[in-house]
Design an enzyme around this catalytic site. Structure first.
Site, PDB file in Angstrom:
ATOM      1  N   ALA A   1     -43.293 -56.409  20.559  1.00 12.36           N
ATOM      2  CA  ALA A   1     -43.659 -54.475  21.419  1.00 12.36           C
ATOM      3  C   ALA A   1     -42.927 -53.947  22.156  1.00 12.36           C
ATOM      4  O   ALA A   1     -42.440 -54.569  22.399  1.00 12.36           O
ATOM      5  CB  ALA A   1     -45.071 -54.916  21.110  1.00 12.36           C
ATOM      6  N   CYS A   2     -42.928 -52.888  21.459  1.00 11.24           N
ATOM      7  CA  CYS A   2     -42.021 -52.056  23.040  1.00 11.24           C
ATOM      8  C   CYS A   2     -43.003 -52.029  24.189  1.00 11.24           C
ATOM      9  O   CYS A   2     -44.400 -52.845  24.368  1.00 11.24           O
ATOM     10  CB  CYS A   2     -42.797 -50.790  22.492  1.00 11.24           C
ATOM     11  SG  CYS A   2     -41.752 -49.437  23.575  1.00 11.24           S
TER      12      CYS A   2
END
Length: 211
Positions: A12-13
């Protein structure tokens, strides 16, 4: 020239950018870093990071949920030290994923509604444009029958479809339909799908929108 690969799929970012930054710090001018990710939003974030650092970057979709971002280091200073990065670089903000999980838009024709074809074509063009302006975007757009024309060269909707794809929308066009109308070589956005996947996407959808 050194080449390095970072596998950031499933992360995930901001982890894809963080991992890419750490790898780039160990490279010199002319070296190439390839980052593997599984969504278009991560591609955008990596390209933004590269631009801020003055590197060159190119993203490529290899397959469904498989993307490669190739970054070439063009700093004349050699490897960038962590302390220098912390002092000099701008913060890389994550692009917002505005797609709604489970929302599917079905485009089964290249016109909207029944009646005059010219009006229907104009309405469909306006409909696709309107999708790009929504705060919430679909997860998937399915195009079949004459809707296959909407993703091909020469379509009035093509540029808006490309904008949606750049935002991470999965655009799928029926391969049988492309073959039937003789336009398979004209497909210019998204990828080819089949009836099994079309049914699967519709079965799994939480919301289906048909103009």
């Amino acid at each position: 020239m050194e080449k390095k690969i970072v596998d950031a799929r499933g992360l995930a970012c901001p982890l894809p950018v963080v991992n890419a930054k750490k790898a780039a710090e160990e490279l010199h001018t002319g070296d190439v870093l390839t980052v593997l990710v599984d969504n278009e939003i991560a591609v955008q974030n990596l390209q933004k990071f590269a631009k801020q650092k003055g590197y060159t970057a190119a993203g490529e979709k290899k397959a469904e949920k498989e993307y490669e971002v190739t970054i070439q280091v063009v700093s004349a200073e050699g490897p960038v030290q962590t302390a220098e990065v912390e002092e000099q670089e701008e913060e890389v903000a994550c692009a917002v994923d505005s797609r709604k999980n489970g929302m599917v838009i079905v485009l089964s024709a290249n016109v909207m509604g029944t009646g005059e074809e010219k009006l229907g074509t104009s309405l469909m063009k306006a409909f696709v444009f309107a999708i790009t302006k929504q705060d919430v975007l679909p997860e998937t757009i399915l195009c079949y029958n004459t809707g296959a024309y909407l993703t091909c060269e020469g379509a009035d909707t093509l540029e808006d479809m490309k904008i949606l794809e750049a935002e991470g929308v999965n655009i799928l066009t029926c391969g049988t339909c492309l073959d039937f109308y003789g336009i398979k070589d004209k497909l210019a956005v998204g990828s080819v799908t089949n009836m099994y996947e079309i049914v699967e996407k519709m079965e799994q959808a939480k919301t289906i929108i048909r103009p």
